[in-house]
Design a protein around this motif. Structure first.
Motif, mmCIF file in Angstrom:
data_model
loop_
_atom_site.group_PDB
_atom_site.id
_atom_site.type_symbol
_atom_site.label_atom_id
_atom_site.label_comp_id
_atom_site.label_asym_id
_atom_site.label_seq_id
_atom_site.Cartn_x
_atom_site.Cartn_y
_atom_site.Cartn_z
ATOM 1 N N ASP A 92 0.807 -1.230 0.000
ATOM 2 C CA ASP A 92 0.000 0.000 0.000
ATOM 3 C C ASP A 92 0.837 1.275 0.000
ATOM 4 O O ASP A 92 0.287 2.371 0.034
ATOM 5 C CB ASP A 92 -0.931 0.012 1.223
ATOM 6 C CG ASP A 92 -1.958 -1.106 1.181
ATOM 7 O OD1 ASP A 92 -2.354 -1.495 0.062
ATOM 8 O OD2 ASP A 92 -2.350 -1.593 2.256
ATOM 9 N N LEU A 93 2.151 1.136 -0.040
ATOM 10 C CA LEU A 93 3.005 2.317 -0.009
ATOM 11 C C LEU A 93 3.079 2.990 -1.375
ATOM 12 O O LEU A 93 2.981 2.347 -2.414
ATOM 13 C CB LEU A 93 4.407 1.955 0.452
ATOM 14 C CG LEU A 93 4.573 1.537 1.916
ATOM 15 C CD1 LEU A 93 6.036 1.265 2.218
ATOM 16 C CD2 LEU A 93 4.011 2.585 2.865
ATOM 17 N N GLY A 94 3.296 4.296 -1.342
ATOM 18 C CA GLY A 94 3.465 5.061 -2.562
ATOM 19 C C GLY A 94 4.865 4.906 -3.121
ATOM 20 O O GLY A 94 5.691 4.148 -2.596
ATOM 21 N N ASN A 109 1.924 11.786 3.424
ATOM 22 C CA ASN A 109 1.120 10.571 3.380
ATOM 23 C C ASN A 109 1.905 9.467 2.657
ATOM 24 O O ASN A 109 2.176 9.586 1.456
ATOM 25 C CB ASN A 109 -0.190 10.852 2.647
ATOM 26 C CG ASN A 109 -1.119 9.651 2.624
ATOM 27 O OD1 ASN A 109 -0.716 8.521 2.848
ATOM 28 N ND2 ASN A 109 -2.380 9.907 2.342
ATOM 29 N N THR A 124 1.103 6.703 1.447
ATOM 30 C CA THR A 124 0.452 6.064 0.308
ATOM 31 C C THR A 124 0.571 6.930 -0.946
ATOM 32 O O THR A 124 0.322 6.455 -2.057
ATOM 33 C CB THR A 124 -1.039 5.785 0.593
ATOM 34 O OG1 THR A 124 -1.751 7.026 0.715
ATOM 35 C CG2 THR A 124 -1.196 4.977 1.869
#
Length: 283
Positions: free
Chosen positions: A142-144, A174, A176
């Motif tokens: 879910d990481l950006g 953030n 994400t």
């Protein structure tokens, strides 16, 4: 808390000093828990395994082996160091490596090179984390994107901003959206981008989004080159402090003159975090 530049520096230093193929000979646990309980039995699977790589993802340091990936998060006050001497207060973990010709090691009797090199994790506040990940883990799904990588662009960041009602600083921090940009560097990036940290992200233009992405790359790269920011506890693997805090233009400088216009730097609390900015230069 160490942000991406500081974690990248430690990751690079580990790679430089522990060559690929160096074998883990022993793992010694000195405390039952850090931020979470340390699964000692699972992590012991790595004893006898050679290191295949050391990498970084977001603010995590990853030790890769054939039997899993040892994850390390420094939390707020965590540090790694090479040391074959006596333990000191707040030492929580020791990893022994077979000291090959290139591996940093301690000194044995009469100055002879020791048979092992010892890596120690120290963390006064114990907010760090050590865990073992399976090779097929989805921990970072879910990481950006990485801020210094090709997937982080002005166009993609603009789309993230356009869909958000949060402040631009909240979006920038953030994980994400983009990983590794913490409170210190968010303030510095937004100052260079001439954008007020409290502005709503959906009111940031395409041009400003591109400028923010460019500023992220420049600020983080400059911080890495300067050894990171040592505000309180950060030290590199060699125990040296970083120097980028001396180049901060707004962070921690409330009431001091703006380096651009000489107006006093302001401090605003956003989402419980101090944000530093110039009321004249940032709109």
């Amino acid at each position: 808390m160490p942000e991406l530049p500081e974690v990248e520096i430690v990751s690079r230093q580990l790679r430089e000093n522990i060559p690929r193929g160096t074998r883990i000979t022993e793992i010694e646990f000195l405390t039952p828990a850090l931020r979470t309980v340390v699964d000692k039995a699972t992590i012991q699977r790595l004893v006898g395994e050679p290191l295949e790589a050391i990498s970084r993802r977001a603010k995590y340091i990853l030790f890769h082996t054939r039997r899993g990936i040892l994850l390390s998060h420094l939390g707020m006050t965590g540090t790694w160091r090479f040391d074959d001497g006596p333990l000191i207060k707040h030492d929580h973990l020791r990893i022994y490596f077979a000291a090959g010709p290139s591996c940093v090691g301690g000194k044995g009797a009469k100055g002879a090179k020791a048979a092992t090199c010892t890596l120690i994790y120290n963390d006064p506040r114990r907010f760090g984390q050590v865990a073992l990940l399976d090779l097929d883990h989805q921990r970072f799904a879910d990481l950006g994107p990485e801020p210094l990588g090709p997937d982080f662009s002005g166009a993609s960041f603009y789309e993230d901003c356009r869909r958000s009602k949060a402040t631009i600083k909240a979006v920038l921090m953030n994980p994400t959206v983009v990983v590794g940009v913490g409170n210190i560097y968010a303030s510095e990036v937004l100052f260079r981008s001439h954008v007020r940290p409290g502005r709503r992200a959906n009111r940031v233009s395409k041009k400003e989004s591109a400028l923010i992405v460019d500023s992220v790359r420049k600020v983080l790269s400059e911080a890495i080159a300067a050894g990171g920011s040592s505000i309180r506890n950060f030290r590199g693997l060699d125990s040296a402090q970083g120097h980028f805090q001396k180049r901060h233009r707004v962070y921690g400088r409330e009431g001091e003159p703006c380096p651009t216009c000489a107006e006093p730097i302001r401090r605003t609390v956003l989402a419980g975090r101090g944000s530093f900015w110039c009321g004249h230069c940032q709109k």
